[in-house]
Design a protein around this motif. Structure first.
Motif, PDB file in Angstrom:
ATOM      1  N   PRO A  55       0.795  -1.233   0.000  1.00 13.99           N
ATOM      2  CA  PRO A  55       0.000   0.000   0.000  1.00 13.99           C
ATOM      3  C   PRO A  55       0.826   1.281   0.000  1.00 13.99           C
ATOM      4  O   PRO A  55       0.342   2.327  -0.462  1.00 13.99           O
ATOM      5  N   ASP A  56       2.055   1.227   0.510  1.00 17.37           N
ATOM      6  CA  ASP A  56       2.873   2.438   0.590  1.00 17.37           C
ATOM      7  C   ASP A  56       3.754   2.633  -0.646  1.00 17.37           C
ATOM      8  O   ASP A  56       4.524   3.595  -0.707  1.00 17.37           O
ATOM      9  N   LEU A  57       3.668   1.758  -1.628  1.00 16.87           N
ATOM     10  CA  LEU A  57       4.522   1.847  -2.820  1.00 16.87           C
ATOM     11  C   LEU A  57       4.258   3.136  -3.577  1.00 16.87           C
ATOM     12  O   LEU A  57       3.105   3.483  -3.845  1.00 16.87           O
ATOM     13  N   ARG A  58       5.335   3.843  -3.939  1.00 19.13           N
ATOM     14  CA  ARG A  58       5.222   5.093  -4.705  1.00 19.13           C
ATOM     15  C   ARG A  58       5.655   4.820  -6.139  1.00 19.13           C
ATOM     16  O   ARG A  58       6.784   4.383  -6.389  1.00 19.13           O
ATOM     17  N   VAL A  59       4.768   5.129  -7.095  1.00 16.76           N
ATOM     18  CA  VAL A  59       5.062   4.893  -8.504  1.00 16.76           C
ATOM     19  C   VAL A  59       5.152   6.230  -9.232  1.00 16.76           C
ATOM     20  O   VAL A  59       4.270   7.084  -9.098  1.00 16.76           O
ATOM     21  N   ALA A  60       6.218   6.408  -9.991  1.00 19.56           N
ATOM     22  CA  ALA A  60       6.377   7.590 -10.838  1.00 19.56           C
ATOM     23  C   ALA A  60       6.079   7.183 -12.281  1.00 19.56           C
ATOM     24  O   ALA A  60       6.874   6.492 -12.922  1.00 19.56           O
ATOM     25  N   PHE A  61       4.902   7.563 -12.771  1.00 17.82           N
ATOM     26  CA  PHE A  61       4.549   7.328 -14.175  1.00 17.82           C
ATOM     27  C   PHE A  61       5.098   8.485 -15.004  1.00 17.82           C
ATOM     28  O   PHE A  61       5.009   9.653 -14.602  1.00 17.82           O
ATOM     29  N   CYS A  62       5.625   8.181 -16.184  1.00 18.81           N
ATOM     30  CA  CYS A  62       6.150   9.264 -17.011  1.00 18.81           C
ATOM     31  C   CYS A  62       6.112   8.887 -18.487  1.00 18.81           C
ATOM     32  O   CYS A  62       6.084   7.703 -18.849  1.00 18.81           O
ATOM     33  N   SER A  63       6.079   9.913 -19.333  1.00 17.53           N
ATOM     34  CA  SER A  63       6.100   9.755 -20.784  1.00 17.53           C
ATOM     35  C   SER A  63       7.030  10.803 -21.378  1.00 17.53           C
ATOM     36  O   SER A  63       7.382  11.791 -20.726  1.00 17.53           O
ATOM     37  N   TYR A  64       7.395  10.597 -22.623  1.00 14.19           N
ATOM     38  CA  TYR A  64       8.330  11.501 -23.288  1.00 14.19           C
ATOM     39  C   TYR A  64       7.720  12.883 -23.495  1.00 14.19           C
ATOM     40  O   TYR A  64       8.377  13.897 -23.315  1.00 14.19           O
ATOM     41  N   THR A  65       6.447  12.942 -23.881  1.00 14.07           N
ATOM     42  CA  THR A  65       5.801  14.230 -24.132  1.00 14.07           C
ATOM     43  C   THR A  65       4.731  14.523 -23.083  1.00 14.07           C
ATOM     44  O   THR A  65       4.186  13.605 -22.451  1.00 14.07           O
ATOM     45  N   GLY A  66       4.419  15.800 -22.945  1.00 10.89           N
ATOM     46  CA  GLY A  66       3.380  16.202 -22.023  1.00 10.89           C
ATOM     47  C   GLY A  66       2.011  15.677 -22.425  1.00 10.89           C
ATOM     48  O   GLY A  66       1.210  15.289 -21.577  1.00 10.89           O
ATOM     49  N   LYS A  67       1.742  15.657 -23.732  1.00 13.68           N
ATOM     50  CA  LYS A  67       0.448  15.160 -24.194  1.00 13.68           C
ATOM     51  C   LYS A  67       0.281  13.699 -23.831  1.00 13.68           C
ATOM     52  O   LYS A  67      -0.781  13.279 -23.353  1.00 13.68           O
ATOM     53  N   ALA A  68       1.324  12.908 -24.040  1.00 10.98           N
ATOM     54  CA  ALA A  68       1.248  11.480 -23.710  1.00 10.98           C
ATOM     55  C   ALA A  68       1.050  11.269 -22.214  1.00 10.98           C
ATOM     56  O   ALA A  68       0.290  10.386 -21.792  1.00 10.98           O
ATOM     57  N   GLY A  80      -9.083   4.009 -11.812  1.00  7.01           N
ATOM     58  CA  GLY A  80      -8.788   3.969 -10.385  1.00  7.01           C
ATOM     59  C   GLY A  80      -7.403   3.458 -10.081  1.00  7.01           C
ATOM     60  O   GLY A  80      -7.188   2.784  -9.062  1.00  7.01           O
ATOM     61  N   ALA A  81      -6.449   3.809 -10.935  1.00  4.88           N
ATOM     62  CA  ALA A  81      -5.103   3.248 -10.811  1.00  4.88           C
ATOM     63  C   ALA A  81      -4.022   4.300 -10.578  1.00  4.88           C
ATOM     64  O   ALA A  81      -2.837   4.027 -10.778  1.00  4.88           O
ATOM     65  N   LEU A  82      -4.412   5.506 -10.153  1.00  6.41           N
ATOM     66  CA  LEU A  82      -3.435   6.527  -9.793  1.00  6.41           C
ATOM     67  C   LEU A  82      -3.684   6.904  -8.337  1.00  6.41           C
ATOM     68  O   LEU A  82      -4.732   7.448  -7.997  1.00  6.41           O
ATOM     69  N   PHE A  83      -2.732   6.618  -7.483  1.00  2.00           N
ATOM     70  CA  PHE A  83      -2.904   6.768  -6.042  1.00  2.00           C
ATOM     71  C   PHE A  83      -2.267   8.071  -5.550  1.00  2.00           C
ATOM     72  O   PHE A  83      -1.416   8.653  -6.235  1.00  2.00           O
ATOM     73  N   PRO A  84      -2.657   8.543  -4.364  1.00  2.00           N
ATOM     74  CA  PRO A  84      -2.175   9.846  -3.882  1.00  2.00           C
ATOM     75  C   PRO A  84      -0.661   9.970  -3.831  1.00  2.00           C
ATOM     76  O   PRO A  84      -0.122  11.068  -4.030  1.00  2.00           O
ATOM     77  N   GLN A  85       0.038   8.892  -3.565  1.00  3.82           N
ATOM     78  CA  GLN A  85       1.498   8.966  -3.473  1.00  3.82           C
ATOM     79  C   GLN A  85       2.196   8.868  -4.830  1.00  3.82           C
ATOM     80  O   GLN A  85       3.413   9.006  -4.930  1.00  3.82           O
ATOM     81  N   ASP A  86       1.427   8.651  -5.901  1.00  3.20           N
ATOM     82  CA  ASP A  86       2.003   8.522  -7.244  1.00  3.20           C
ATOM     83  C   ASP A  86       2.172   9.887  -7.907  1.00  3.20           C
ATOM     84  O   ASP A  86       1.536  10.875  -7.517  1.00  3.20           O
ATOM     85  N   THR A  87       3.007   9.920  -8.929  1.00  2.00           N
ATOM     86  CA  THR A  87       3.136  11.098  -9.785  1.00  2.00           C
ATOM     87  C   THR A  87       2.989  10.654 -11.241  1.00  2.00           C
ATOM     88  O   THR A  87       3.214   9.494 -11.574  1.00  2.00           O
ATOM     89  N   CYS A  88       2.603  11.610 -12.088  1.00  2.00           N
ATOM     90  CA  CYS A  88       2.468  11.306 -13.519  1.00  2.00           C
ATOM     91  C   CYS A  88       2.813  12.571 -14.298  1.00  2.00           C
ATOM     92  O   CYS A  88       2.134  13.595 -14.168  1.00  2.00           O
ATOM     93  N   GLY A  89       3.890  12.530 -15.067  1.00  4.81           N
ATOM     94  CA  GLY A  89       4.323  13.705 -15.818  1.00  4.81           C
ATOM     95  C   GLY A  89       5.311  13.305 -16.898  1.00  4.81           C
ATOM     96  O   GLY A  89       5.408  12.143 -17.292  1.00  4.81           O
ATOM     97  N   THR A  90       6.068  14.287 -17.367  1.00  6.77           N
ATOM     98  CA  THR A  90       7.060  14.006 -18.406  1.00  6.77           C
ATOM     99  C   THR A  90       8.325  13.433 -17.777  1.00  6.77           C
ATOM    100  O   THR A  90       8.601  13.621 -16.589  1.00  6.77           O
ATOM    101  N   ILE A  91       9.103  12.758 -18.607  1.00  9.83           N
ATOM    102  CA  ILE A  91      10.390  12.235 -18.148  1.00  9.83           C
ATOM    103  C   ILE A  91      11.294  13.385 -17.719  1.00  9.83           C
ATOM    104  O   ILE A  91      11.991  13.294 -16.707  1.00  9.83           O
ATOM    105  N   HIS A  92      11.263  14.497 -18.477  1.00  8.88           N
ATOM    106  CA  HIS A  92      12.136  15.620 -18.135  1.00  8.88           C
ATOM    107  C   HIS A  92      11.781  16.222 -16.778  1.00  8.88           C
ATOM    108  O   HIS A  92      12.673  16.569 -15.999  1.00  8.88           O
ATOM    109  N   SER A  93      10.488  16.341 -16.496  1.00  9.97           N
ATOM    110  CA  SER A  93      10.106  16.909 -15.199  1.00  9.97           C
ATOM    111  C   SER A  93      10.490  15.972 -14.061  1.00  9.97           C
ATOM    112  O   SER A  93      10.711  16.417 -12.936  1.00  9.97           O
TER     113      SER A  93
END
Length: 396
Positions: A55-68, A80-93
């Motif tokens: 439950p405490d696992l932190r996942v950083a989702f990322c893609s090459y472009t902002g649109k993706a 329902g697969a993005l949890f409060p401790q996760d992030t989702c953004g570009t690889i550069h960010s």
């Protein structure tokens, strides 16, 4: 959703990814999946199963472009697969911080950020370059790379992360089997040829060998005259790209070759002057304003709505309507040429990687030196840019 609702290959891949994520036996694992095989659904299901196991696992989702990354975020949230401790953004960010010159302007980006996560999941991994992949591995975090192994490799270099993946999804999911675009993508991938015909009211291929030229021209003219934000015009040759852009601009009432406010433009060379994130080769934006700035430049403001960022600076006057990206201008040092932009109503298929649109108009153009494998990847990548409507113009 449980693994019982998956096909056999999806369930097998999901279990392998789950076991690897909880006890990685290597620095990374790669998953390739053709369009329609459900790789995003498997990714979402993996995240939910990991949430149960850790439950405490932190996942950083990322893609090459902002649109993706925006599309990925929306998909994860909807399932329902993005949890409060996760992030989702570009690889550069996720990875980089800006490098500035003495006057405070951004001149590059460097790998300096510590990634606050336990696992990195990279989407659209077919676009990842060798340099970025090595930087992802330097985080010393386990990395899952998910992409389409049927697509072309990245625009820059010969590195192809999806060339030999650890896991593959190749069986088209039952919900996608009746989709005519997915069917044509399979034809492109397996045979390198799409037959002439009507596959639905909005998925059609025309050929100058079997149709009257005037009938094809009428369809093309209608599409070019009604271009909209959710439409891509794709081709193979840069010369064709330039001619198509000229045609669209004429139909829009642009009376000169000079750029105007409202014109769609594409970046042709990575630029690092924007605070927050660089502007990548292939990113398409809209000119909000543009005016002449001396003999060699336009001062321009370009908005990238899908990427939630804006470019402001000098762009080269010499680049517009040129088939190739210019590398020199007589009388100017390379650093003073200005950023390279051109009209972006029409794009080469290579430049369209990572983008999708509701409607795609595709001109089949095969390079004489292109081998069969490269051609299949080119055609497959082109077809899979379309979400709903696809019109293909071929010579045979």
């Amino acid at each position: 959703m449980t693994s019982l609702s998956f096909s056999e290959d999806q369930a097998r891949v999901l279990e392998r990814l789950r076991a690897w994520s909880l006890n990685p036996d290597s620095r990374s694992i790669t998953l390739g999946g053709y369009a329609g095989t459900g790789k995003t659904t498997v990714t979402a299901a993996l995240r939910k199963e990991l949430a149960v196991a850790r439950p405490d696992l932190r996942v950083a989702f990322c893609s090459y472009t902002g649109k993706a990354s925006q599309v990925l975020r929306q998909t994860l949230l909807s399932q329902g697969a993005l949890f409060p401790q996760d992030t989702c953004g570009t690889i550069h960010s996720l990875l980089y911080s800006p490098v500035t010159s003495e006057d405070g302007s951004i001149i590059g980006w460097m790998r300096s950020k510590e990634v606050e996560a336990d696992l990195i999941i990279v989407d659209e991994a077919s676009m990842v370059t060798d340099h970025i992949w090595q930087d992802l591995l330097t985080t010393k975090l386990p990395v899952i790379a998910v992409g389409d192994h049927g697509q072309l490799p990245p625009i820059e270099g010969s590195f192809n992360l999806m060339n030999k993946t650890d896991l593959k999804l190749e069986r088209i999911h039952r919900q996608a089997e009746d989709n005519p675009i997915i069917q044509l993508a399979q034809e492109a991938r397996m045979h390198g040829k799409i037959p002439v015909g009507d596959f639905s009211n909005s998925v059609r291929k025309f050929s100058y060998a079997t149709h009257e030229a005037s009938d094809i021209d009428d369809v093309v003219d209608h599409l070019l005259s009604n271009i909209h934000d959710d439409m891509l015009i794709l081709c193979g040759y840069n010369k064709t790209r330039v001619n198509l852009n000229k045609s669209v601009r004429q139909k829009l009432g642009r009376e000169t070759d000079d750029p105007e406010g409202g014109d769609r433009v594409v970046c042709l060379k990575n630029t690092y002057v924007v605070p927050g994130s660089p502007i990548y080769n292939g990113m398409v934006g809209t000119l909000e304003s543009v005016w002449e700035e001396g003999e060699h430049w336009y001062a321009a403001e370009v908005a990238f709505a899908d990427e939630d960022r804006k470019f402001e600076g000098l762009i080269s006057r010499h680049q517009f309507n040129k088939p190739e990206t210019i590398s020199s201008v007589p009388g100017l040092e390379p650093k003073k040429i200005g950023e390279r932009f051109d009209y972006g109503y029409a794009l080469t298929v290579h430049k369209s990687q990572g983008s999708q649109a509701k409607t795609v108009l595709l001109f089949e153009e095969r390079f004489p030196k292109s081998d069969d494998e490269t051609w299949r990847r080119w055609l497959y990548t082109a077809v899979t840019r379309a979400r709903e409507n696809l019109y293909i113009v071929g010579r045979d």
